[in-house]
Write an enzyme that holds these catalytic residues in place. Structure first.
Site, PDB file in Angstrom:
ATOM      1  N   ASP A 109     -10.603  -2.424   6.359  1.00  0.00           N
ATOM      2  CA  ASP A 109      -9.917  -1.657   7.391  1.00  0.00           C
ATOM      3  C   ASP A 109     -10.702  -1.668   8.711  1.00  0.00           C
ATOM      4  O   ASP A 109     -11.889  -1.366   8.714  1.00  0.00           O
ATOM      5  CB  ASP A 109      -9.800  -0.207   6.878  1.00  0.00           C
ATOM      6  CG  ASP A 109      -8.890   0.652   7.716  1.00  0.00           C
ATOM      7  OD1 ASP A 109      -7.690   0.338   7.780  1.00  0.00           O
ATOM      8  OD2 ASP A 109      -9.383   1.622   8.321  1.00  0.00           O
ATOM      9  N   ASP A 161       6.158  13.558  -9.941  1.00  0.00           N
ATOM     10  CA  ASP A 161       5.683  14.467  -8.874  1.00  0.00           C
ATOM     11  C   ASP A 161       6.118  13.980  -7.500  1.00  0.00           C
ATOM     12  O   ASP A 161       5.731  14.553  -6.478  1.00  0.00           O
ATOM     13  CB  ASP A 161       4.152  14.644  -8.943  1.00  0.00           C
ATOM     14  CG  ASP A 161       3.399  13.358  -8.612  1.00  0.00           C
ATOM     15  OD1 ASP A 161       2.159  13.387  -8.599  1.00  0.00           O
ATOM     16  OD2 ASP A 161       4.058  12.314  -8.380  1.00  0.00           O
ATOM     17  N   ASP A 213       6.616   6.036  -8.991  1.00  0.00           N
ATOM     18  CA  ASP A 213       6.083   7.316  -9.498  1.00  0.00           C
ATOM     19  C   ASP A 213       6.352   7.394 -11.003  1.00  0.00           C
ATOM     20  O   ASP A 213       7.500   7.328 -11.439  1.00  0.00           O
ATOM     21  CB  ASP A 213       6.773   8.473  -8.766  1.00  0.00           C
ATOM     22  CG  ASP A 213       6.434   9.829  -9.386  1.00  0.00           C
ATOM     23  OD1 ASP A 213       7.228  10.764  -9.228  1.00  0.00           O
ATOM     24  OD2 ASP A 213       5.377   9.920 -10.050  1.00  0.00           O
ATOM     25  N   ASP A 262       2.017   6.205  -8.187  1.00  0.00           N
ATOM     26  CA  ASP A 262       0.716   6.325  -8.855  1.00  0.00           C
ATOM     27  C   ASP A 262       0.373   5.018  -9.588  1.00  0.00           C
ATOM     28  O   ASP A 262       1.181   4.081  -9.634  1.00  0.00           O
ATOM     29  CB  ASP A 262       0.726   7.507  -9.830  1.00  0.00           C
ATOM     30  CG  ASP A 262       1.993   7.542 -10.681  1.00  0.00           C
ATOM     31  OD1 ASP A 262       2.683   8.569 -10.697  1.00  0.00           O
ATOM     32  OD2 ASP A 262       2.305   6.491 -11.289  1.00  0.00           O
ATOM     33  N   ASN A 306       5.172  10.043 -13.059  1.00  0.00           N
ATOM     34  CA  ASN A 306       5.104  11.387 -13.666  1.00  0.00           C
ATOM     35  C   ASN A 306       5.970  12.410 -12.940  1.00  0.00           C
ATOM     36  O   ASN A 306       5.774  13.604 -13.104  1.00  0.00           O
ATOM     37  CB  ASN A 306       3.643  11.869 -13.718  1.00  0.00           C
ATOM     38  CG  ASN A 306       3.037  11.984 -12.309  1.00  0.00           C
ATOM     39  OD1 ASN A 306       3.682  11.604 -11.317  1.00  0.00           O
ATOM     40  ND2 ASN A 306       1.839  12.488 -12.228  1.00  0.00           N
ATOM     41  N   GLU A 348      -9.184  -6.532   8.602  1.00  0.00           N
ATOM     42  CA  GLU A 348      -8.164  -6.096   9.549  1.00  0.00           C
ATOM     43  C   GLU A 348      -8.860  -5.958  10.890  1.00  0.00           C
ATOM     44  O   GLU A 348      -9.808  -5.173  11.024  1.00  0.00           O
ATOM     45  CB  GLU A 348      -7.542  -4.757   9.143  1.00  0.00           C
ATOM     46  CG  GLU A 348      -6.377  -4.392  10.045  1.00  0.00           C
ATOM     47  CD  GLU A 348      -6.174  -2.917  10.217  1.00  0.00           C
ATOM     48  OE1 GLU A 348      -7.132  -2.148  10.025  1.00  0.00           O
ATOM     49  OE2 GLU A 348      -5.047  -2.513  10.560  1.00  0.00           O
ATOM     50  N   HIS A 395       1.866  -1.446   5.993  1.00  0.00           N
ATOM     51  CA  HIS A 395       2.158  -0.011   5.982  1.00  0.00           C
ATOM     52  C   HIS A 395       2.072   0.616   7.373  1.00  0.00           C
ATOM     53  O   HIS A 395       2.361   1.806   7.535  1.00  0.00           O
ATOM     54  CB  HIS A 395       1.169   0.673   5.036  1.00  0.00           C
ATOM     55  CG  HIS A 395      -0.228   0.519   5.471  1.00  0.00           C
ATOM     56  ND1 HIS A 395      -0.879  -0.698   5.486  1.00  0.00           N
ATOM     57  CD2 HIS A 395      -1.105   1.417   5.952  1.00  0.00           C
ATOM     58  CE1 HIS A 395      -2.106  -0.535   5.966  1.00  0.00           C
ATOM     59  NE2 HIS A 395      -2.266   0.723   6.260  1.00  0.00           N
ATOM     60  N   ASP A 396       1.652  -0.203   8.364  1.00  0.00           N
ATOM     61  CA  ASP A 396       1.550   0.295   9.745  1.00  0.00           C
ATOM     62  C   ASP A 396       2.654  -0.243  10.648  1.00  0.00           C
ATOM     63  O   ASP A 396       2.759   0.198  11.796  1.00  0.00           O
ATOM     64  CB  ASP A 396       0.215  -0.142  10.378  1.00  0.00           C
ATOM     65  CG  ASP A 396      -0.984   0.469   9.700  1.00  0.00           C
ATOM     66  OD1 ASP A 396      -2.036  -0.182   9.692  1.00  0.00           O
ATOM     67  OD2 ASP A 396      -0.866   1.601   9.163  1.00  0.00           O
ATOM     68  N   ASP A 423      -8.677  -1.765  -0.799  1.00  0.00           N
ATOM     69  CA  ASP A 423      -8.695  -1.524   0.648  1.00  0.00           C
ATOM     70  C   ASP A 423     -10.004  -0.793   0.973  1.00  0.00           C
ATOM     71  O   ASP A 423     -10.231   0.328   0.511  1.00  0.00           O
ATOM     72  CB  ASP A 423      -7.499  -0.653   1.044  1.00  0.00           C
ATOM     73  CG  ASP A 423      -7.102  -0.846   2.498  1.00  0.00           C
ATOM     74  OD1 ASP A 423      -5.887  -0.903   2.783  1.00  0.00           O
ATOM     75  OD2 ASP A 423      -8.017  -0.969   3.341  1.00  0.00           O
TER      76      ASP A 423
HETATM   77  O1  TEU Z   1      -5.054   0.578  11.084  1.00  0.00           O
HETATM   78  C1  TEU Z   1      -5.815   0.213  12.221  1.00  0.00           C
HETATM   79  C2  TEU Z   1      -4.976   0.118  13.400  1.00  0.00           C
HETATM   80  O2  TEU Z   1      -5.060  -0.771  14.208  1.00  0.00           O
HETATM   81  C3  TEU Z   1      -4.021   1.189  13.612  1.00  0.00           C
HETATM   82  O3  TEU Z   1      -4.108   1.476  14.977  1.00  0.00           O
HETATM   83  C4  TEU Z   1      -2.664   0.677  13.235  1.00  0.00           C
HETATM   84  O4  TEU Z   1      -2.574  -0.710  13.468  1.00  0.00           O
HETATM   85  C5  TEU Z   1      -1.692   1.414  14.082  1.00  0.00           C
HETATM   86  O5  TEU Z   1      -1.400   2.531  13.329  1.00  0.00           O
HETATM   87  C6  TEU Z   1      -0.468   0.616  14.447  1.00  0.00           C
HETATM   88  O6  TEU Z   1       0.131   1.373  15.452  1.00  0.00           O
HETATM   89  C7  TEU Z   1      -5.872   0.819   9.947  1.00  0.00           C
HETATM   90  C8  TEU Z   1      -4.964   1.168   8.780  1.00  0.00           C
HETATM   91  O7  TEU Z   1      -4.130   0.056   8.470  1.00  0.00           O
HETATM   92  C9  TEU Z   1      -4.153   2.371   9.184  1.00  0.00           C
HETATM   93  O8  TEU Z   1      -3.186   2.699   8.179  1.00  0.00           O
HETATM   94  C10 TEU Z   1      -5.106   3.541   9.388  1.00  0.00           C
HETATM   95  O9  TEU Z   1      -4.357   4.652   9.859  1.00  0.00           O
HETATM   96  C11 TEU Z   1      -6.197   3.186  10.406  1.00  0.00           C
HETATM   97  O10 TEU Z   1      -6.766   1.899  10.222  1.00  0.00           O
HETATM   98  C12 TEU Z   1      -7.359   4.161  10.276  1.00  0.00           C
HETATM   99  O11 TEU Z   1      -7.978   3.945   9.027  1.00  0.00           O
HETATM  100 CA    CA Z   2       3.167  10.383  -9.439  1.00  0.00          CA
END
Ligand code: TEU
Ligand code: CA
Length: 568
Positions: free
Chosen positions: A213, A39, A35, A43, A37, A272, A344-345, A112
């Protein structure tokens, strides 16, 4: 002689034209990266301030999770304007400056691309929902109800029904994810053209490709039939009718012609594809089919799923080895593997498959080694290179991820499950584990922000942070830097044929990579007890996570890579 010459030519062409077979990709989740700034939200300027850190690590490509304008219902995976940057991240001018800075450093940047669905606040959807005869009505999946309920029994991947009733026109619209993420109707050629146009807009701006995605969900069976509904289940499983649909390869080949075919830039596309099989992955990544360069498969990150993601069971190493080997063999001659543990998932792998209490360094570096020595393109998720761990969530109020909050409500309120049981699932598998701020140093909030972070920083940041680890030659960061340097320096890491050894051994993960008269032997002890290796560990020691090897014994979570001459 001719055959060999052709083979070498092919290999050299492969090496040159497929630059990404020797690259390492680093995923940035912008809202949690840095971050600038105060907040409390990461960013673009924050990313720019950390580019030299990423150059030091040695990565080649940056993948940014969505930064487009969005209501943030699913943290940006619900896009309301594909051609603008969300103000919380900055402006298009900030983006152009970041892209130039990335290119100046010899790195590439991929975006993405989320085009299975948009936000319900996208103008396309606002127009589509306005009336049944709006020209964009058919850009989404609208259906009249059935027996005073949804058109079919599909459940949303994020809990609840996959249909939302819209009283403006008295019809339902399809959303495989949240109700603020309506699915685009890819059967409509106008939708497809609009997507290709926005992709070309970003490529013309200089980006180097896309992560796509849930791209394997874009083709639905147009009759939208009911799915199997097990007794006691609240909804049916529609995935046979929306995953790997009948026209998905046709659409991707059309996309390739409309967006990539005439460009001579060195671009990268990775799809993905949740639920994809090896056979399907070969179709997506076969160079002769002109669809995608690689895909993210999910089998190895679903081995600890019992009846589903939230039914957590312990990992079985033999199953993991078998699965990774299946993908190595399956894409050895056609297609290409992506290699990842984290994104991130997914929860943090050192907490999930390693031992972040007793063997934090050893297990983090062992997991990194066995992944990066496989054949394919490795992806590092922000903080993985530091050995960042899951967060110690203690109450449902601490979670922010819509997937987790929806599941908690459905499980506790809808199915009457014990909240403590549901909480333990969320603590282990919730996506917020991956979304706590990157730990930069031991100052307040780990140097992520001078304000209040949108999601709390892991309390272990005084020990696990970039400043400490960049300075320490024996840190997880230093180890990742060595792995990346090894991939760049040694062609056997990219090209070597994979062979799994000791497939049934419950403790050891041992495999070889062989090419050009050289064999790399990777030997890992995935557990807490020392093990005598039944495979002779000889040859130059290329990399290891213990100071000195001790003969044929692999200590807890010890991994070694030996280089051997191949005589036979
Ligand atoms: O994720 C797709 C997906 O398979 C999700 O079910 C994800 O693997 C799951 O959260 C795991 O339990 C993509 C993106 O990576 C995810 O961040 C998004 O929330 C989702 O699509 C919808 O765009
Ligand atoms: Ca910020």
């Amino acid at each position: 002689m001719r055959a060999r010459a052709t083979h070498l030519l092919t290999r050299s062409l492969t090496a040159v034209s497929l630059w990404w077979t020797n690259a390492v990709v680093y995923q940035i989740y912008p809202r949690s990266f840095a971050d600038s700034n105060g907040d409390g939200i990461g960013d673009l300027a924050g990313i720019e301030s950390k580019l030299d850190y990423l150059v030091d690590l040695g990565v080649d490509v940056l993948w940014l999770s969505p930064i487009y304008r969005s209501p943030q219902d699913d943290n940006g995976y619900d896009i309301s304007d594909y051609r603008d940057i969300d103000p919380m991240f900055g402006t298009l001018a900030d983006f152009d400056r970041l892209l130039a800075a990335v290119h100046e450093r010899g790195m590439k940047l991929i975006m993405d691309l989320v085009v299975n669905h948009t936000s319900d606040e996208h103008p396309w959807f606002m127009e589509s929902r306005s009336s049944p005869d709006n020209p964009k009505r058919d850009w989404y999946w609208w259906r009249t109800g059935r027996d005073d309920g949804p058109p079919n029994n599909w459940g949303s991947i994020f809990s609840g029904s996959a249909w939302e009733y819209d009283d403006l026109t008295g019809e339902y619209y399809l959303h495989l994810f949240t109700k603020k993420q309506p699915d685009l109707n890819w059967e409509n050629p106008q939708v497809r053209q609009a997507v290709y146009d926005l992709m070309n807009w970003w490529l013309d701006r200089g980006v180097d490709g896309f992560r796509m995605d849930v791209i394997n969900l874009i083709s639905k069976h147009a009759t939208l039939p009911d799915g199997q509904q097990a007794p006691g289940e609240l909804y049916g499983d529609g995935s046979p009718y929306y995953s790997e649909g009948p026209r998905v390869h046709e659409f991707l080949q059309e996309m390739h012609r409309a967006v990539f075919a005439d460009r001579d830039a060195e671009l990268l596309t990775v799809g993905e594809t949740p639920g994809v099989s090896v056979e399907q992955a070969r179709l997506y990544t076969d160079r002769d089919r002109h669809e995608l360069d690689m895909v993210f498969q999910f089998e190895h990150v679903e081995l600890d799923h019992g009846l589903g993601k939230w039914d957590v069971r312990s990992l079985n190493l033999v199953e993991l080895k078998e699965n990774l080997a299946k993908w190595q063999y399956g894409l050895a001659r056609v297609g290409w593997n992506s290699l990842y543990w984290n994104n991130h998932d997914q929860p943090r792998v050192v907490s999930r498959y390693g031992d972040d209490r007793n063997y934090w360094y050893e297990s983090a570096t062992l997991l990194a080694t066995v992944l990066h020595l496989l054949r394919g393109t490795p992806y590092i998720y922000q903080g993985e290179e530091l050995g960042m761990t899951n967060y110690p969530f203690a109450s449902i109020e601490q979670f922010q991820d819509v997937e987790s909050l929806n599941y908690y409500r459905q499980a506790v309120d809808g199915m009457g499950l014990d909240p403590r049981l549901v909480m333990s699932s969320l603590q282990a598998m919730g996506r917020d584990n991956a979304r706590t701020p990157v730990q930069w140093d031991d100052s307040a909030h780990a140097g992520f922000t001078t304000g209040t972070p949108w999601l709390p920083v892991n309390p272990n940041y005084p020990r696990i942070n970039a400043a400490a680890e960049v300075a320490d030659p024996e840190s997880v960061f230093a180890y990742y830097r060595s792995l990346i340097a090894l991939r760049h320096a040694d062609p056997v890491v990219r090209d070597g044929d994979f062979e799994l050894l000791l497939p049934a051994d419950p403790d050891l993960f041992v495999f070889t990579r062989t090419a050009e008269g050289v064999r790399l032997l990777v030997a890992a002890n995935v557990g807490d007890d020392p093990v005598e290796s039944p495979v002779d560990l000889h040859g130059d020691l290329v990399i290891t996570n213990y100071r000195e090897p001790v003969g044929q014994v692999l200590r807890p979570w010890e991994v070694r890579v030996h280089r051997q001459e191949v005589t036979s």
